[in-house]
Motif scaffolding. Sequence first.
Motif, PDB file in Angstrom:
ATOM      1  N   UNK A  36      22.198  68.385  71.096  1.00 42.63           N
ATOM      2  CA  UNK A  36      23.484  68.677  71.746  1.00 42.63           C
ATOM      3  C   UNK A  36      24.624  68.060  70.955  1.00 42.63           C
ATOM      4  N   UNK A  37      24.356  66.883  70.412  1.00 37.58           N
ATOM      5  CA  UNK A  37      25.360  66.270  69.529  1.00 37.58           C
ATOM      6  C   UNK A  37      25.290  66.986  68.189  1.00 37.58           C
ATOM      7  N   UNK A  38      26.084  67.975  68.042  1.00 36.77           N
ATOM      8  CA  UNK A  38      26.013  68.755  66.801  1.00 36.77           C
ATOM      9  C   UNK A  38      27.423  69.127  66.428  1.00 36.77           C
ATOM     10  N   UNK A  39      27.675  69.350  65.200  1.00 43.06           N
ATOM     11  CA  UNK A  39      29.052  69.641  64.813  1.00 43.06           C
ATOM     12  C   UNK A  39      29.379  71.101  65.116  1.00 43.06           C
ATOM     13  N   UNK A  40      29.697  71.326  66.371  1.00 43.99           N
ATOM     14  CA  UNK A  40      29.884  72.694  66.831  1.00 43.99           C
ATOM     15  C   UNK A  40      30.881  73.467  65.976  1.00 43.99           C
ATOM     16  N   UNK A  41      32.002  72.821  65.681  1.00 40.62           N
ATOM     17  CA  UNK A  41      33.048  73.531  64.944  1.00 40.62           C
ATOM     18  C   UNK A  41      32.517  74.004  63.599  1.00 40.62           C
ATOM     19  N   UNK A  53      18.231  62.208  66.891  1.00 42.81           N
ATOM     20  CA  UNK A  53      17.669  62.426  68.234  1.00 42.81           C
ATOM     21  C   UNK A  53      16.245  62.939  68.187  1.00 42.81           C
ATOM     22  N   UNK A  83      27.682  79.940  72.170  1.00 42.76           N
ATOM     23  CA  UNK A  83      27.194  78.569  72.121  1.00 42.76           C
ATOM     24  C   UNK A  83      26.538  78.209  73.440  1.00 42.76           C
ATOM     25  N   UNK A  84      25.326  77.735  73.375  1.00 40.67           N
ATOM     26  CA  UNK A  84      24.640  77.299  74.594  1.00 40.67           C
ATOM     27  C   UNK A  84      24.366  75.809  74.481  1.00 40.67           C
ATOM     28  N   UNK A  85      24.883  75.053  75.423  1.00 42.78           N
ATOM     29  CA  UNK A  85      24.793  73.603  75.336  1.00 42.78           C
ATOM     30  C   UNK A  85      23.726  73.067  76.271  1.00 42.78           C
ATOM     31  N   UNK A 142      21.595  71.944  78.899  1.00 38.96           N
ATOM     32  CA  UNK A 142      21.063  72.543  80.123  1.00 38.96           C
ATOM     33  C   UNK A 142      21.527  73.973  80.352  1.00 38.96           C
ATOM     34  N   UNK A 143      22.467  74.437  79.594  1.00 33.87           N
ATOM     35  CA  UNK A 143      22.845  75.838  79.762  1.00 33.87           C
ATOM     36  C   UNK A 143      21.726  76.761  79.314  1.00 33.87           C
TER      37      UNK A 143
END
Lengths: 369, 369
Positions: free
Chosen positions: B328-333, B258, B291-293, B295-296
């Motif tokens: 935003x496309x991220x491996x959150x876990x 991205x 975690x802030x995604x 637009x947050x």
Amino acid sequence: MTRVLIRHKIWGETVELTERKRQILRSVVDSYIQTAEPVGSKAIADELGLSSATIRNEMADLENMGLIEKPHTSAGRIPSPKGYRLYVDELMRDYRLSVEETEKMNSALSEKMNELDKVIDQAGKIVSKLTLLPSYSLSTVRAPRVAVKRFEVIFVDSQSFILVVMTTLEQVKNKLIKVPFPISAAQMPVLSDVLNTHFTGLTMGEITQDIIQSAVLSSGAAGALIALVLEFVSEVLSTQAHGQYHLAGEGNILNHPEYQDPGKARELLTYLNEAGTDALAMPEDGSKVKILIGPENIAEELKDTSVIMASYNIGDGMQGVIGVVGPTRMDYAKVAARLSYFAEGLNRMFGGPQTPPALESPKKEDKDL
Amino acid sequence: MTRVLIRHKIWGETVELTERKRQILRSVVDSYIQTAEPVGSKAIADELGLSSATIRNEMADLENMGLIEKPHTSAGRIPSPKGYRLYVDELMRDYRLSVEETEKMNSALSEKMNELDKVIDQAGKIVSKLTLLPSYSLSTVRAPRVAVKRFEVIFVDSQSFILVVMTTLEQVKNKLIKVPFPISAAQMPVLSDVLNTHFTGLTMGEITQDIIQSAVLSSGAAGALIALVLEFVSEVLSTQAHGQYHLAGEGNILNHPEYQDPGKARELLTYLNEAGTDALAMPEDGSKVKILIGPENIAEELKDTSVIMASYNIGDGMQGVIGVVGPTRMDYAKVAARLSYFAEGLNRMFGGPQTPPALESPKKEDKDL
DNA sequence: GGTTAGCACTCGCGGGTTTTGAGTGCTAAA
DNA sequence: TTTAGCACTCAAAACCCGCGAGTGCTAACC
């Protein structure tokens, strides 16, 4: 059979999803995270054993709820921020850290930077800010014989004391050492005395079992502390002995049009990260500032990159190099001027260009000793 | 009128140039350095007051000598590496550093990182390496009351001594202080005594002229040292009191599709560099990982970027935050797991989450005190 | 009711083609 | 030796077009 709805709260509102919709959403997010490609109905259909049409229906619903969206009419779906939020809060499976991972982190935590490192690292950051280019800095050793010149011991309480060590490179290091058994203030002079008579002037390799033995014997009750002390000494001496390399301001590379292609930029950065230390050392030809233009660099990866570097003197036997890397089209005059001025400053800060007489000058200030 | 040729050595060979050719070459390089665009005959013609045709002839010569080249048939010329080399060696005008520049550099040089900074900075680097994302780390102050808890003084020689200072934040700092007049070992205990009775437990603001006065009086011959000591103390306490912010691994952003558009990447990086410290603090809601995604995030610049951060406890009254920034496309876990594990480690390293009883635990190891 | 097959439709992407214009080399005159 | 003029070149931008992944909808099916 009455459909079970599961209730979720996102940003105030609540949305209700069937278990199947949850699964689909999770699949969409998982897959998108992996591939970075919008995910179509087909892929999910295969995964869940349903037809693509069914999935399309479900996805249409999810889209109406604002959980997923499509980048354009005929593409797969990607999660919306709202969808990510729901995923993170409710759907995400716990990621299990592997043993390697935890070990890597643990060892990283316990790894410490030595004092010189920090100064060098910091210098790199500054230069990078000043030149708007990525910078690197490294220290090279000319005389690798490092030993402790002097020990000091400060009593803190019955369970801990501070050990201060001055090395032959004029660095002062210390550590708060915790002891597993009670100690007394009276033992401190003894310990300090033993350390100074037995272990000063010796490199780590020269400290034999015999020496340790006799030191332990002559220190009586404090003997048990010797091992603790030596552990720290070994750490200090070994990290002192070899050169360090730091990169800073990597992002600055993007400021230059020749690295518009992000592939190029990445290539250069990874090269700098991995192999930089070998290619970027300062040749020993006395000059203060050295400019290497494009193909003058040996490394293939630097063929259309220029490097400007300046050297300065650190303590006895060590030399520091600080430099920047940028496109061949670079403002040589400006960058070289700044770099050389800065290197001079570092030189002064470390105590001037002369090999300083052992005990006389305090050379580097060595705050945070 | 016989044309004067000026002789140059480049990489062994020698080339001879008329003064006019030198001027043209210099113009080409200067202009290309500025604009990054191949420079055509027209531009130079204007600059030197000749017609473009004349310049074209001259440029053709320069090209034959291998000093400039054209990227393709119908474009302007750009300097070749050889041309750059000649420019750097012979043509380049010295760049005069402005006063602001030198001042900036001087102050940068004298600015030192405090111990906490270094740990925090280092932690950021590690996290960035671990997650392959840019990371940031900062420390925030909750209770800004910092004072010295204990002084120690170590005699070095007749012109210098080492001052060791332990702060209420459990940090140990030291400095080798040079004295402009001879001192004796015997003065050290006196000095240490005076410092500990008069100046411990006080913030910088609470140290009044009166206190200093009485301290100087009661320390006799060592009184002159007080001023030197206080200078260092002031430095330590003030740099301790406010939070620090560091970025690391900026280059990692390029690993994510991205941010293929280097404009995007640059925008994000500059934002992080400039304003990060405000936008990335940890909200005080007790949770460990936040975690802030997209637009947050409050900041417009982070609207399609996610931030994951974890907090940990530093000494009394300070909290550290360490986090990563990514698409935003991220491996959150995965990222959240690693981050939280790492933050726990830091927490442990600093001595656990409890507000630690004053003298008991050594909390952070504080090597390099 | 939910599920599925079928089909027409959309639209971004990759590829080729065309146009444009900055800059050249050469020639002939000043 | 310099300059004006002109034909030529070629990268980059604009444009065009067909492919195909993926959609929404409808009608049949279970």
